[in-house]
Design a protein around this motif. Structure first.
Motif, PDB file in Angstrom:
ATOM      1  N   GLU A  48       0.855  -1.187   0.000  1.00  0.00           N
ATOM      2  CA  GLU A  48       0.000   0.000   0.000  1.00  0.00           C
ATOM      3  C   GLU A  48       0.892   1.238   0.000  1.00  0.00           C
ATOM      4  O   GLU A  48       1.792   1.355   0.826  1.00  0.00           O
ATOM      5  CB  GLU A  48      -0.909  -0.020   1.223  1.00  0.00           C
ATOM      6  N   LYS A  49       0.638   2.154  -0.928  1.00  0.00           N
ATOM      7  CA  LYS A  49       1.474   3.349  -1.052  1.00  0.00           C
ATOM      8  C   LYS A  49       1.330   4.291   0.130  1.00  0.00           C
ATOM      9  O   LYS A  49       2.224   5.075   0.434  1.00  0.00           O
ATOM     10  CB  LYS A  49       1.138   4.093  -2.344  1.00  0.00           C
ATOM     11  N   ALA A 186       4.898   2.024  -2.257  1.00  0.00           N
ATOM     12  CA  ALA A 186       4.240   2.069  -3.558  1.00  0.00           C
ATOM     13  C   ALA A 186       4.857   1.055  -4.507  1.00  0.00           C
ATOM     14  O   ALA A 186       6.083   0.877  -4.544  1.00  0.00           O
ATOM     15  CB  ALA A 186       4.355   3.468  -4.151  1.00  0.00           C
ATOM     16  N   ARG A 188       5.764   0.493  -8.175  1.00  0.00           N
ATOM     17  CA  ARG A 188       5.991   1.342  -9.346  1.00  0.00           C
ATOM     18  C   ARG A 188       5.546   0.682 -10.638  1.00  0.00           C
ATOM     19  O   ARG A 188       5.153   1.360 -11.585  1.00  0.00           O
ATOM     20  CB  ARG A 188       7.469   1.704  -9.439  1.00  0.00           C
ATOM     21  N   THR A 202       8.907  -2.185  -6.282  1.00  0.00           N
ATOM     22  CA  THR A 202       8.356  -1.229  -5.330  1.00  0.00           C
ATOM     23  C   THR A 202       9.387  -0.142  -5.061  1.00  0.00           C
ATOM     24  O   THR A 202      10.556  -0.262  -5.454  1.00  0.00           O
ATOM     25  CB  THR A 202       7.975  -1.903  -3.999  1.00  0.00           C
ATOM     26  N   GLU A 203       8.982   0.892  -4.366  1.00  0.00           N
ATOM     27  CA  GLU A 203       9.929   1.938  -4.004  1.00  0.00           C
ATOM     28  C   GLU A 203      10.997   1.434  -3.040  1.00  0.00           C
ATOM     29  O   GLU A 203      12.038   2.071  -2.864  1.00  0.00           O
ATOM     30  CB  GLU A 203       9.195   3.127  -3.395  1.00  0.00           C
ATOM     31  N   TRP A 219      -6.669   4.883  -8.356  1.00  0.00           N
ATOM     32  CA  TRP A 219      -5.349   4.949  -8.986  1.00  0.00           C
ATOM     33  C   TRP A 219      -5.147   3.866 -10.047  1.00  0.00           C
ATOM     34  O   TRP A 219      -4.112   3.842 -10.722  1.00  0.00           O
ATOM     35  CB  TRP A 219      -4.253   4.795  -7.935  1.00  0.00           C
ATOM     36  N   PHE A 329       2.708   7.608  -7.652  1.00  0.00           N
ATOM     37  CA  PHE A 329       2.081   7.112  -6.418  1.00  0.00           C
ATOM     38  C   PHE A 329       2.880   7.484  -5.166  1.00  0.00           C
ATOM     39  O   PHE A 329       2.373   7.418  -4.063  1.00  0.00           O
ATOM     40  CB  PHE A 329       1.917   5.595  -6.502  1.00  0.00           C
ATOM     41  N   GLU A 330       4.136   7.863  -5.381  1.00  0.00           N
ATOM     42  CA  GLU A 330       4.977   8.273  -4.248  1.00  0.00           C
ATOM     43  C   GLU A 330       4.876   9.765  -3.953  1.00  0.00           C
ATOM     44  O   GLU A 330       5.212  10.199  -2.851  1.00  0.00           O
ATOM     45  CB  GLU A 330       6.431   7.884  -4.528  1.00  0.00           C
ATOM     46  N   ARG A 333       0.364  10.169  -1.828  1.00  0.00           N
ATOM     47  CA  ARG A 333       0.075   8.843  -1.294  1.00  0.00           C
ATOM     48  C   ARG A 333      -1.388   8.637  -0.924  1.00  0.00           C
ATOM     49  O   ARG A 333      -1.854   7.503  -0.875  1.00  0.00           O
ATOM     50  CB  ARG A 333       0.968   8.561  -0.080  1.00  0.00           C
TER      51      ARG A 333
END
Length: 444
Positions: A48-49, A186, A188, A202-203, A219, A329-330, A333
């Motif tokens: 979940e972001k 998040a 990506r 992911t981040e 989103w 998304f980063e 949030r």
């Protein structure tokens, strides 16, 4: 965050190298999908972001209803009612669920006849439903002498739960079954090998997997853009009031044209307009205009269109991005829109006119939530034909909270190849590209 306070869920620290399934999105649908998959023994990472349940899953009205749904959703919602009934015992946490009934009021003879025709849709389901008028209506709605209506559709088996508790409780239950929960993490994008899903980036790093479930709410269309997956989706803003505790108000939830109200577990009420929402004009409004045209013709009286900051905010969002750089998304949030003071004040005034007991109630909080909608107002719960291993559960069009636990079960069926609990044909993603011209069913 000005939105409602959500029961906090602490994310796990260490990203796994590999899992069977990555679920993207920590709302009630994503959390329910993670729980269902974990109960089947699959390894699951829920990413979940922002925070679990921080967007529309905690901002909705909290209604759990089969009444007045699109008939295409009824088989799945019938399963959802059964799941909600056992949910607290199953997960060992209170979600505030109670079957207190829901009334959809009818302002005149035409509306009464329309609701009565719709009631026939429930003939094949073990759900109590009846039309009320006169003294029968007064018995179910005490204190509503000033509510001038012809009657109401009453479904005593419908009810309510607490949006700020449900998704977090389900996510924690998924973790207790072995799923890993990652907040502020998040995703990506998706990686592929030999044409099918092989992992996500992911981040915080990569996770290898064989399946990905996108339950990203509003989103989701943006996430699909780099994959060239066509997912027509727009957003509408719904505004809500939470009141202070009040004695003597209605026990059943009530929908009327000018207000919708349900009692909360804390003794207060959640109040909103029965029909008013705001639709911001954004670039996607033009991109998907043809597919949404039938829905706009049907719902235009319930929508206030506006052109403002959101157009420019979304116009600069990239449609593609490198997976080794920060994604959209980063940078944002949580969708936390400003609620409409005008619409919520008008709803509370209409409620007070019908139920004078609300005359001195205190407004404890207001919030806005972004409802993600599809052209036919029916969700996508589907495999993505062009990307093997990729699944989507989104577009619940304001109906997602109540149906969420069953949507998670259906998605788990699709991921694992089990016999689905209902025929998923109505929820297939390909209906938007196979010439079907999906549209809402009039009156829902």
């Amino acid at each position: 965050m000005p939105g409602p306070r959500v029961v906090p869920v602490q994310g796990d620290e260490h990203l796994p190298e590999r899992v069977d399934v990555v679920v993207i999105g920590g709302g009630i649908v994503g959390a329910s999908t993670a729980l269902e998959l974990a109960e089947r023994g699959l390894t699951v990472a829920l990413c979940e972001k922002g925070g679990i349940g921080h967007e529309q899953s905690s901002r909705n009205w909290g209604w759990v209803r089969i009444s007045r749904r699109d008939p295409r959703e009824l088989p799945l919602m019938a399963h959802a009612l059964n799941i909600w009934g056992d949910l607290a015992a199953r997960i060992g946490k209170d979600v505030g669920y109670t079957r207190a009934g829901i009334l959809f009021t009818c302002a005149d003879d035409q509306s009464y006849a329309e609701h009565e025709r719709w009631k026939a849709n429930l003939d094949d389901y073990p759900v109590r439903a009846r039309m009320l008028s006169g003294s029968d209506l007064a018995a179910v709605l005490p204190g509503a002498e000033r509510l001038r209506i012809k009657g109401a559709l009453y479904t005593p088996d419908d009810g309510r739960a607490e949006p700020q508790q449900a998704a977090p409780a389900i996510a924690e239950a998924a973790r207790a079954k072995g799923a890993m929960i990652f907040t502020e993490c998040a995703v990506r994008g998706i990686e592929r090998a030999a044409g099918r899903v092989s992992g996500v980036i992911t981040e915080r790093g990569a996770i290898a997997c064989t399946s990905v479930v996108l339950a990203g709410g509003a989103w989701s269309s943006l996430f699909c853009s780099p994959l060239k997956v066509h997912l027509p989706q727009l957003k509408v803003l719904n505004s809500v009031i939470r009141t202070s505790p009040l004695q003597g108000g209605p026990e059943s939830a009530i929908w009327a044209m000018d207000f919708a109200v349900r009692r909360r577990q804390d003794g207060g009420y959640t109040v909103a307009s029965g029909h008013e929402n705001i639709a911001d004009i954004v670039p996607d409004s033009f991109r998907y205009a043809r597919q949404f045209w039938a829905a706009l013709q049907q719902e235009h009286k319930s929508l206030s269109f506006r052109l403002g900051q959101r157009f420019f905010q979304e116009a600069v969002l990239p449609k593609r991005w490198a997976l080794d750089e920060a994604s959209p998304f980063e940078y944002r949030r949580v969708l936390d829109p400003v609620p409409s003071i005008r619409q919520t004040n008008r709803a509370l005034a209409s409620l007070t006119n019908a139920f004078p007991v609300f005359a001195n109630v205190r407004i404890a909080q207001r919030w806005g939530g972004m409802i993600d909608v599809t052209p036919d107002a029916v969700p996508v719960i589907s495999a993505v034909d062009g990307v093997p291993g990729f699944f989507i559960a989104t577009g619940f069009s304001g109906h997602g909270f109540g149906i969420g636990p069953a949507a998670g079960r259906l998605m788990a069926n699709l991921v694992t190849g089990e016999t689905p609990i209902v025929d998923p044909q109505a929820f297939r993603l390909s209906r938007f590209s196979d010439g079907s011209s999906p549209r809402p069913i009039s009156g829902f």
